[in-house]
Design a protein around this motif. Structure first.
Motif, PDB file in Angstrom:
ATOM      1  N   GLU A 125       0.827  -1.207   0.000  1.00  0.00           N
ATOM      2  CA  GLU A 125       0.000   0.000   0.000  1.00  0.00           C
ATOM      3  C   GLU A 125       0.864   1.262   0.000  1.00  0.00           C
ATOM      4  O   GLU A 125       0.521   2.256  -0.647  1.00  0.00           O
ATOM      5  CB  GLU A 125      -0.936  -0.002   1.222  1.00  0.00           C
ATOM      6  CG  GLU A 125      -1.841   1.213   1.332  1.00  0.00           C
ATOM      7  CD  GLU A 125      -2.866   1.316   0.208  1.00  0.00           C
ATOM      8  OE1 GLU A 125      -3.006   0.348  -0.556  1.00  0.00           O
ATOM      9  OE2 GLU A 125      -3.505   2.375   0.089  1.00  0.00           O
ATOM     10  N   VAL A 126       1.993   1.230   0.711  1.00  0.00           N
ATOM     11  CA  VAL A 126       2.907   2.386   0.724  1.00  0.00           C
ATOM     12  C   VAL A 126       3.323   2.710  -0.717  1.00  0.00           C
ATOM     13  O   VAL A 126       3.291   3.867  -1.157  1.00  0.00           O
ATOM     14  CB  VAL A 126       4.155   2.096   1.596  1.00  0.00           C
ATOM     15  CG1 VAL A 126       5.178   3.218   1.442  1.00  0.00           C
ATOM     16  CG2 VAL A 126       3.762   1.929   3.056  1.00  0.00           C
TER      17      VAL A 126
ATOM     18  N   LEU B 276       0.338   4.238  -2.626  1.00  0.00           N
ATOM     19  CA  LEU B 276       0.023   5.614  -2.211  1.00  0.00           C
ATOM     20  C   LEU B 276       1.012   6.577  -2.861  1.00  0.00           C
ATOM     21  O   LEU B 276       0.636   7.656  -3.348  1.00  0.00           O
ATOM     22  CB  LEU B 276       0.076   5.740  -0.682  1.00  0.00           C
ATOM     23  CG  LEU B 276      -1.116   5.171   0.087  1.00  0.00           C
ATOM     24  CD1 LEU B 276      -0.899   5.348   1.592  1.00  0.00           C
ATOM     25  CD2 LEU B 276      -2.420   5.851  -0.315  1.00  0.00           C
ATOM     26  N   PHE B 277       2.284   6.181  -2.865  1.00  0.00           N
ATOM     27  CA  PHE B 277       3.330   6.996  -3.500  1.00  0.00           C
ATOM     28  C   PHE B 277       3.015   7.179  -4.994  1.00  0.00           C
ATOM     29  O   PHE B 277       2.997   8.298  -5.506  1.00  0.00           O
ATOM     30  CB  PHE B 277       4.690   6.316  -3.310  1.00  0.00           C
ATOM     31  CG  PHE B 277       5.836   7.038  -3.947  1.00  0.00           C
ATOM     32  CD1 PHE B 277       6.494   8.065  -3.282  1.00  0.00           C
ATOM     33  CD2 PHE B 277       6.263   6.697  -5.231  1.00  0.00           C
ATOM     34  CE1 PHE B 277       7.566   8.737  -3.880  1.00  0.00           C
ATOM     35  CE2 PHE B 277       7.328   7.361  -5.830  1.00  0.00           C
ATOM     36  CZ  PHE B 277       7.980   8.388  -5.154  1.00  0.00           C
TER      37      PHE B 277
ATOM     38  N   ILE C  45       2.026  10.762  -7.043  1.00  0.00           N
ATOM     39  CA  ILE C  45       2.769  11.393  -8.152  1.00  0.00           C
ATOM     40  C   ILE C  45       1.953  11.337  -9.447  1.00  0.00           C
ATOM     41  O   ILE C  45       2.136  12.163 -10.330  1.00  0.00           O
ATOM     42  CB  ILE C  45       4.165  10.755  -8.372  1.00  0.00           C
ATOM     43  CG1 ILE C  45       4.047   9.281  -8.744  1.00  0.00           C
ATOM     44  CG2 ILE C  45       5.041  10.933  -7.140  1.00  0.00           C
ATOM     45  CD1 ILE C  45       5.381   8.673  -9.191  1.00  0.00           C
TER      46      ILE C  45
ATOM     47  N   GLY D 206       9.467   8.624 -15.486  1.00  0.00           N
ATOM     48  CA  GLY D 206      10.172   7.514 -14.836  1.00  0.00           C
ATOM     49  C   GLY D 206       9.729   7.261 -13.405  1.00  0.00           C
ATOM     50  O   GLY D 206      10.071   6.244 -12.811  1.00  0.00           O
ATOM     51  N   GLY D 207       8.927   8.196 -12.870  1.00  0.00           N
ATOM     52  CA  GLY D 207       8.453   8.055 -11.486  1.00  0.00           C
ATOM     53  C   GLY D 207       7.583   6.832 -11.281  1.00  0.00           C
ATOM     54  O   GLY D 207       7.458   6.319 -10.163  1.00  0.00           O
TER      55      GLY D 207
ATOM     56  N   THR E  70       8.106   3.910 -11.809  1.00  0.00           N
ATOM     57  CA  THR E  70       8.816   2.735 -11.280  1.00  0.00           C
ATOM     58  C   THR E  70       8.614   2.624  -9.766  1.00  0.00           C
ATOM     59  O   THR E  70       8.768   1.552  -9.199  1.00  0.00           O
ATOM     60  CB  THR E  70      10.330   2.822 -11.571  1.00  0.00           C
ATOM     61  OG1 THR E  70      10.781   4.096 -11.131  1.00  0.00           O
ATOM     62  CG2 THR E  70      10.621   2.661 -13.026  1.00  0.00           C
ATOM     63  N   GLY E  71       8.282   3.771  -9.121  1.00  0.00           N
ATOM     64  CA  GLY E  71       7.915   3.736  -7.702  1.00  0.00           C
ATOM     65  C   GLY E  71       9.090   3.667  -6.741  1.00  0.00           C
ATOM     66  O   GLY E  71      10.220   4.025  -7.091  1.00  0.00           O
ATOM     67  N   ILE E  72       8.817   3.177  -5.550  1.00  0.00           N
ATOM     68  CA  ILE E  72       9.822   3.205  -4.482  1.00  0.00           C
ATOM     69  C   ILE E  72      10.858   2.091  -4.644  1.00  0.00           C
ATOM     70  O   ILE E  72      12.062   2.321  -4.563  1.00  0.00           O
ATOM     71  CB  ILE E  72       9.134   3.096  -3.105  1.00  0.00           C
ATOM     72  CG1 ILE E  72       8.220   4.315  -2.885  1.00  0.00           C
ATOM     73  CG2 ILE E  72      10.167   3.004  -1.983  1.00  0.00           C
ATOM     74  CD1 ILE E  72       7.362   4.234  -1.649  1.00  0.00           C
TER      75      ILE E  72
ATOM     76  N   GLY F  67      15.258   1.296 -11.089  1.00  0.00           N
ATOM     77  CA  GLY F  67      15.430   2.712 -11.389  1.00  0.00           C
ATOM     78  C   GLY F  67      14.518   3.595 -10.550  1.00  0.00           C
ATOM     79  O   GLY F  67      14.314   4.775 -10.859  1.00  0.00           O
ATOM     80  N   GLY F  68      13.980   3.044  -9.480  1.00  0.00           N
ATOM     81  CA  GLY F  68      13.072   3.800  -8.613  1.00  0.00           C
ATOM     82  C   GLY F  68      13.802   4.472  -7.465  1.00  0.00           C
ATOM     83  O   GLY F  68      15.051   4.515  -7.430  1.00  0.00           O
ATOM     84  N   LEU F  69      13.031   4.982  -6.518  1.00  0.00           N
ATOM     85  CA  LEU F  69      13.575   5.820  -5.443  1.00  0.00           C
ATOM     86  C   LEU F  69      14.713   5.152  -4.669  1.00  0.00           C
ATOM     87  O   LEU F  69      15.804   5.715  -4.557  1.00  0.00           O
ATOM     88  CB  LEU F  69      12.435   6.221  -4.503  1.00  0.00           C
ATOM     89  CG  LEU F  69      12.769   7.228  -3.415  1.00  0.00           C
ATOM     90  CD1 LEU F  69      11.631   8.233  -3.257  1.00  0.00           C
ATOM     91  CD2 LEU F  69      13.013   6.542  -2.074  1.00  0.00           C
TER      92      LEU F  69
ATOM     93  N   VAL G 174      17.939   4.289  -6.934  1.00  0.00           N
ATOM     94  CA  VAL G 174      18.701   5.462  -7.367  1.00  0.00           C
ATOM     95  C   VAL G 174      19.416   6.103  -6.179  1.00  0.00           C
ATOM     96  O   VAL G 174      20.593   6.477  -6.261  1.00  0.00           O
ATOM     97  CB  VAL G 174      17.781   6.479  -8.074  1.00  0.00           C
ATOM     98  CG1 VAL G 174      18.511   7.802  -8.295  1.00  0.00           C
ATOM     99  CG2 VAL G 174      17.316   5.920  -9.412  1.00  0.00           C
ATOM    100  N   LEU G 175      18.699   6.231  -5.053  1.00  0.00           N
ATOM    101  CA  LEU G 175      19.315   6.899  -3.896  1.00  0.00           C
ATOM    102  C   LEU G 175      20.435   6.064  -3.281  1.00  0.00           C
ATOM    103  O   LEU G 175      21.416   6.602  -2.785  1.00  0.00           O
ATOM    104  CB  LEU G 175      18.254   7.208  -2.832  1.00  0.00           C
ATOM    105  CG  LEU G 175      17.196   8.258  -3.226  1.00  0.00           C
ATOM    106  CD1 LEU G 175      16.316   8.616  -2.032  1.00  0.00           C
ATOM    107  CD2 LEU G 175      17.827   9.525  -3.786  1.00  0.00           C
TER     108      LEU G 175
END
Lengths: 88, 424
Positions: free
Chosen positions: B180-181, B184-185, B189, B232-233, B235-237, B241-243, B246-247
């Protein structure tokens, strides 16, 4: 459970829940401000016409944390509220 | 396990002729949809729609008898169907050479059913497959999954309040929460960040129609303005290639799962414990009408007796038991009213009393004498649950409290019969 104990627990749950909701609201506000902040500061990776990169994802970290907090807050509220319930 | 599932899957309320009629309507709609070249999702929706009223009637019966377990069954079915959606998408993608373009390129309201796979430059290859969008993913992809997964998450959470000792349900709830997290993300977006302040290389398509078949053919790549989601967002968390990737590992990392496979994984982690939790809980189900009729039975006795209850239906005026016959069953009324009659010399019938849902009859003959002391007739359309003589006797032997309660009612009813006989 002693008489009178339950309302205290309820109030504590209420406080935790409210605190969580406020935290979530703050984090979401911060997240919503991320892209706007990116526009104001003219980050090359955002307004320079490029594809999304590291900084864009970094700006969305608060949003991801906000979503996680929201889910945890709802889970915690429901579980704490009904943890004493009897199995059907 | 078979008996456990059978209780929830078998039809108790809906007659077979209604099932056959519904199946005919459903097939007719599917045939119409095929013949007119409707998209896959519409064929599935048209096939399902006629079954909804039938499912509601049957679901209501099960809710009346099995209470929250009927809701548990619905949440489980919802989750299994969702898993089916993801399973189909992964199959389309990896087995059928499908292309991830959701919703697929369309011509007016008609979606392309076949897609020629593009190469890295966005030009056609020799590979042709379906759009890898599952069934309902042809619609608003994010909305479908946001609504569906939120329903599953809240459903699992709510079920926990009813069955808090079911450990598997806790496991399912934890994974449903993580899933669900992510949604929601993605929902945020997708719906909130609508400014096209990014650019991304968009795959362009030409559409070729051949009869009812619409094929999308790659037509190169154009760099276009895009929202964060489009650029590209989506792709999600935790997607590739998501959050998180990448971070933690930088922009070039390609080690995380692609979104379709990641969400297939999420759903597997939810659906498996959900199904196990349901099967574990279904073994403990009890019939609510049995609980209402014989409330002094223990929970364990009710659980053991529930699968032995047999549903019987009677039309208005039909005799359920006849005075003087050998007593062989105990009956609990679950729908409608019955009249209890005493046959008088000369064939006249005297109505002694009227019984309704939650009340029972047939116990006097089983406990005393072996013969029916009165006739019971359906006052309208009636449904009862019956227990055979041996099961009833066994229940009474194992529950002194229930036996005493039933005996008390027997004495009261016998006194009433005696008063009728003597004209008192």
């Amino acid at each position: 459970m002693q008489d009178g104990e339950y309302p205290v627990v309820e109030r504590r749950i209420g406080r935790i829940y409210l605190s969580a909701v406020i935290a979530v609201a703050l984090v979401l506000l911060l997240a919503a401000g991320g892209p706007a902040l990116a526009q104001e500061t003219q980050t090359p990776q955002t307004l320079g016409g490029g594809e999304i990169g590291y900084l864009d994802w970094l700006y969305h970290l608060p949003l991801a944390l906000g979503c996680a907090l929201l889910v945890v807050a709802v889970d915690a509220f429901v579980i704490l509220r009904y943890i004493r319930g009897k199995e059907a | 396990m078979g008996a456990t599932l059978e209780r929830f899957v078998s039809l108790r309320r809906v007659p077979m002729k209604a099932v056959l009629a519904t199946a005919l309507v459903s097939w007719a709609l599917q045939a119409y949809a095929f013949a007119t070249g409707q998209p896959f999702y519409l064929i599935v929706i048209l096939a399902v729609i006629p079954w909804i009223p039938l499912a509601l009637f049957e679901g209501l019966w099960k809710y009346q008898h099995y209470s929250w377990m009927a809701v548990f069954a619905v949440v489980t079915a919802l989750q299994v169907l969702h898993m089916g959606e993801h399973f189909l998408q992964v199959t389309q993608l990896s087995v059928l050479n499908g292309t991830l373009a959701c919703p697929p390129p369309s011509e007016g309201a008609t979606f392309a059913t076949r897609i020629v796979m593009p190469d890295a430059a966005g030009q056609p290859t020799d590979v042709v497959g379906p759009a890898a969008c599952g069934v309902l993913g042809f619609l608003d992809f994010e909305l479908v999954h946001l609504v569906w997964d939120t329903a599953v998450w809240l459903g699992a959470l709510w079920l926990l309040t009813k069955f808090p000792r079911n450990a598997w349900l806790w496991v399912a709830m934890i994974f449903a929460s993580i899933h669900e997290v992510e949604h929601l993300f993605l929902g945020y977006i997708y719906y909130v960040e609508t400014a096209a302040i990014y650019t991304y290389p968009k795959q362009m398509w030409d559409l070729v129609r051949d009869g009812n078949i619409l094929t999308a053919v790659p037509a190169g790549i154009e760099v276009v303005p895009a929202t964060f989601y489009e650029a590209g967002g989506k792709t999600g968390i935790l997607g590739r290639g998501g959050l998180v990737e990448v971070l933690l590992f930088g922009e070039g990392s390609q080690s995380f799962l692609l979104r379709p496979y990641l969400h297939f994984g999420y759903n597997s982690l939810v659906v498996i414990p959900t199904v196990i939790a349901f099967l574990v809980q279904a073994r403990k189900v009890r019939d609510e009408y049995l609980a209402k009729a014989l409330p002094t039975l223990t929970e364990e006795q009710m659980i053991q007796a529930t699968p032995l209850l047999e549903r019987e239906a009677f039309d208005a005026g039909e005799v359920i038991i006849r005075q003087g016959d050998i007593a062989d069953k105990f009956y609990i009324i679950t729908r409608g009213d019955v009249e209890v009659l005493r046959e008088q010399p000369g064939g006249r019938e005297l109505v002694i009393t009227r019984l309704g849902p939650g009340q029972y009859f047939g116990e006097i003959g089983l406990l005393h004498g072996g013969k029916r002391t009165a006739t019971v007739r359906a006052a309208g359309d009636v449904e009862v649950m019956s227990l055979d003589r041996n099961t009833f006797a066994s229940l009474m032997d194992s529950s002194e409290l229930s036996k005493a309660e039933v005996e008390r009612l027997v004495r009261q009813r016998v006194r009433q019969l005696h008063a009728m006989k003597t004209g008192g």
